[in-house]
Write a protein that holds these residues in place. Sequence first.
Motif, PDB file in Angstrom:
ATOM      1  N   GLY A   1      17.856 -16.145 -44.480  1.00  0.00           N
ATOM      2  CA  GLY A   1      18.690 -15.038 -44.035  1.00  0.00           C
ATOM      3  C   GLY A   1      17.989 -14.301 -42.915  1.00  0.00           C
ATOM      4  N   SER A   2      18.765 -13.583 -42.134  1.00  0.00           N
ATOM      5  CA  SER A   2      18.182 -12.869 -41.006  1.00  0.00           C
ATOM      6  C   SER A   2      17.806 -11.448 -41.377  1.00  0.00           C
ATOM      7  CB  SER A   2      19.176 -12.828 -39.841  1.00  0.00           C
ATOM      8  OG  SER A   2      18.684 -12.000 -38.807  1.00  0.00           O
ATOM      9  N   ILE A   3      16.611 -11.071 -40.976  1.00  0.00           N
ATOM     10  CA  ILE A   3      16.143  -9.721 -41.238  1.00  0.00           C
ATOM     11  C   ILE A   3      16.922  -8.713 -40.386  1.00  0.00           C
ATOM     12  CG2 ILE A   3      14.319  -9.513 -39.503  1.00  0.00           C
ATOM     13  CD1 ILE A   3      12.490  -8.544 -41.821  1.00  0.00           C
ATOM     14  N   SER A   4      17.639  -9.197 -39.397  1.00  0.00           N
ATOM     15  CA  SER A   4      18.423  -8.325 -38.528  1.00  0.00           C
ATOM     16  C   SER A   4      19.801  -8.011 -39.083  1.00  0.00           C
ATOM     17  CB  SER A   4      18.580  -8.971 -37.144  1.00  0.00           C
ATOM     18  OG  SER A   4      17.325  -9.161 -36.531  1.00  0.00           O
ATOM     19  N   SER A   5      20.148  -8.637 -40.185  1.00  0.00           N
ATOM     20  CA  SER A   5      21.458  -8.400 -40.776  1.00  0.00           C
ATOM     21  C   SER A   5      21.578  -6.948 -41.227  1.00  0.00           C
ATOM     22  CB  SER A   5      21.677  -9.314 -41.986  1.00  0.00           C
ATOM     23  OG  SER A   5      21.640 -10.664 -41.614  1.00  0.00           O
ATOM     24  N   GLY A   6      22.734  -6.377 -40.958  1.00  0.00           N
ATOM     25  CA  GLY A   6      22.969  -5.010 -41.406  1.00  0.00           C
ATOM     26  C   GLY A   6      23.203  -4.947 -42.904  1.00  0.00           C
ATOM     27  N   GLY A   7      23.068  -3.727 -43.445  1.00  0.00           N
ATOM     28  CA  GLY A   7      23.354  -3.548 -44.861  1.00  0.00           C
ATOM     29  C   GLY A   7      22.170  -3.749 -45.777  1.00  0.00           C
ATOM     30  N   TYR A   8      21.000  -3.924 -45.201  1.00  0.00           N
ATOM     31  CA  TYR A   8      19.812  -4.145 -46.002  1.00  0.00           C
ATOM     32  C   TYR A   8      18.655  -3.279 -45.508  1.00  0.00           C
ATOM     33  CZ  TYR A   8      22.397  -8.372 -47.184  1.00  0.00           C
ATOM     34  OH  TYR A   8      23.367  -9.246 -47.558  1.00  0.00           O
TER      35      TYR A   8
ATOM     36  N   SER B   1      14.516  -0.223 -42.127  1.00  0.00           N
ATOM     37  CA  SER B   1      15.714  -0.959 -41.736  1.00  0.00           C
ATOM     38  C   SER B   1      15.386  -1.817 -40.517  1.00  0.00           C
ATOM     39  CB  SER B   1      16.849   0.007 -41.409  1.00  0.00           C
ATOM     40  OG  SER B   1      16.549   0.705 -40.204  1.00  0.00           O
ATOM     41  N   HIS B   2      16.260  -2.770 -40.201  1.00  0.00           N
ATOM     42  CA  HIS B   2      16.001  -3.638 -39.062  1.00  0.00           C
ATOM     43  C   HIS B   2      16.015  -2.852 -37.760  1.00  0.00           C
ATOM     44  CE1 HIS B   2      20.363  -3.357 -38.773  1.00  0.00           C
ATOM     45  NE2 HIS B   2      20.260  -3.785 -37.530  1.00  0.00           N
ATOM     46  N   SER B   3      16.660  -1.682 -37.803  1.00  0.00           N
ATOM     47  CA  SER B   3      16.727  -0.865 -36.593  1.00  0.00           C
ATOM     48  C   SER B   3      15.539   0.075 -36.462  1.00  0.00           C
ATOM     49  CB  SER B   3      18.029  -0.060 -36.584  1.00  0.00           C
ATOM     50  OG  SER B   3      18.106   0.741 -37.739  1.00  0.00           O
ATOM     51  N   GLY B   4      14.634   0.003 -37.457  1.00  0.00           N
ATOM     52  CA  GLY B   4      13.397   0.764 -37.341  1.00  0.00           C
ATOM     53  C   GLY B   4      13.365   2.102 -38.040  1.00  0.00           C
ATOM     54  N   ASN B   5      14.394   2.405 -38.829  1.00  0.00           N
ATOM     55  CA  ASN B   5      14.360   3.637 -39.627  1.00  0.00           C
ATOM     56  C   ASN B   5      13.466   3.414 -40.845  1.00  0.00           C
ATOM     57  OD1 ASN B   5      16.214   5.090 -37.990  1.00  0.00           O
ATOM     58  ND2 ASN B   5      17.875   3.916 -38.907  1.00  0.00           N
ATOM     59  N   ASN B   6      12.493   4.265 -40.995  1.00  0.00           N
ATOM     60  CA  ASN B   6      11.517   4.096 -42.069  1.00  0.00           C
ATOM     61  C   ASN B   6      11.555   5.246 -43.065  1.00  0.00           C
ATOM     62  OD1 ASN B   6      10.381   1.719 -40.878  1.00  0.00           O
ATOM     63  ND2 ASN B   6       9.311   3.044 -39.447  1.00  0.00           N
TER      64      ASN B   6
END
Lengths: 108, 122
Positions: B27-34, B54-59
Motif C-alpha cells: 500500500g502507498s504511504i501517500s494514501s489519504g485517510g491514514y 500524516s503523509h502530508s507532514g502533520n505530526n
Amino acid sequence: DIQMTQSPSSLSASVGDRVTITCRASQSINRYLNWYQQKPGKAPKLLIYAASSLQSGVPSRFSGSGSGTDFTLTISTLQPEDFAAYYCQQSFSTPLYTFGQGTKLEIK
Amino acid sequence: QVQLQESGPGLVKPSQTLSLTCTVSGGSISSGGYYWSWIRQHPGKGLEWIGYSSHSGNNYYNPSLKSRVTISVDTSKNQFSLKLTSVTAADTAVYYCARVVDGGYGDYVDYWGQGILVTVSS
C-alpha cells in the motif's frame, strides 16, 4: 488526559465459557473505543472498532458494546486460541490516544 | 495486504538517539485517510502511544515524549521513521510501527509491524 481502566486485570476461564471484559473511560468518549487482542511475542490485533464494529476476519464470537464511559468486550464461547491479553483504546481525545492497562485472559 | 516492518538497532547507549524505520509494503504511504504511528510496549507492560504523522507532514506526539520525539514520513521510499533523543533505560521497550485509520467514529490501528525490541544500555 483521558484515563482508561479495564477490569478485571486478569481472568481465568475455561474453553466454552462466556467472558466479558469491561473498559471504563474517565470521561465520555462517545463510541470512540477500540479493542485489541495480543498474544505473547506478537503485535496486537484489532478486534472491534467504534465500540461495536467487528473488524473484517475476526470471528463473530467477539462482540463489543457501550458508549459514553462504559464499554464491554464479550467472547461468547471461548476457544483455545482466545487466551491472550486484551486492550481497549480510546481515540476521542486525538491526538493523544490512550490504552487501558490490559486484561490477561488465562486458562482455568 | 498491507505489511509494515520495523528496522534499526536493537541496542542504544544511554543519552544517544534511538532511530527506527518502518517500511510499508502492499500500500502507498501517500494514501489519504491514514496516519503513520509509533507505539511502544515496555517489557511485560501495556501499550503507550508515541505519536503519529500524516503523509502530508502533520505530526502529533504524546506530550510526555514530545520534547524528544520526531516522526517523519518519506513518501519516495514508502517509509516512516522515529527518532527519540536522550534515551534512558526507561525507553527500553518493544517499538511497533502501525497504520492508523482515520475512521468515522474515531481512529484505530488496522495494521501493525511485528515489533522490534530496543534495549538502552551501555
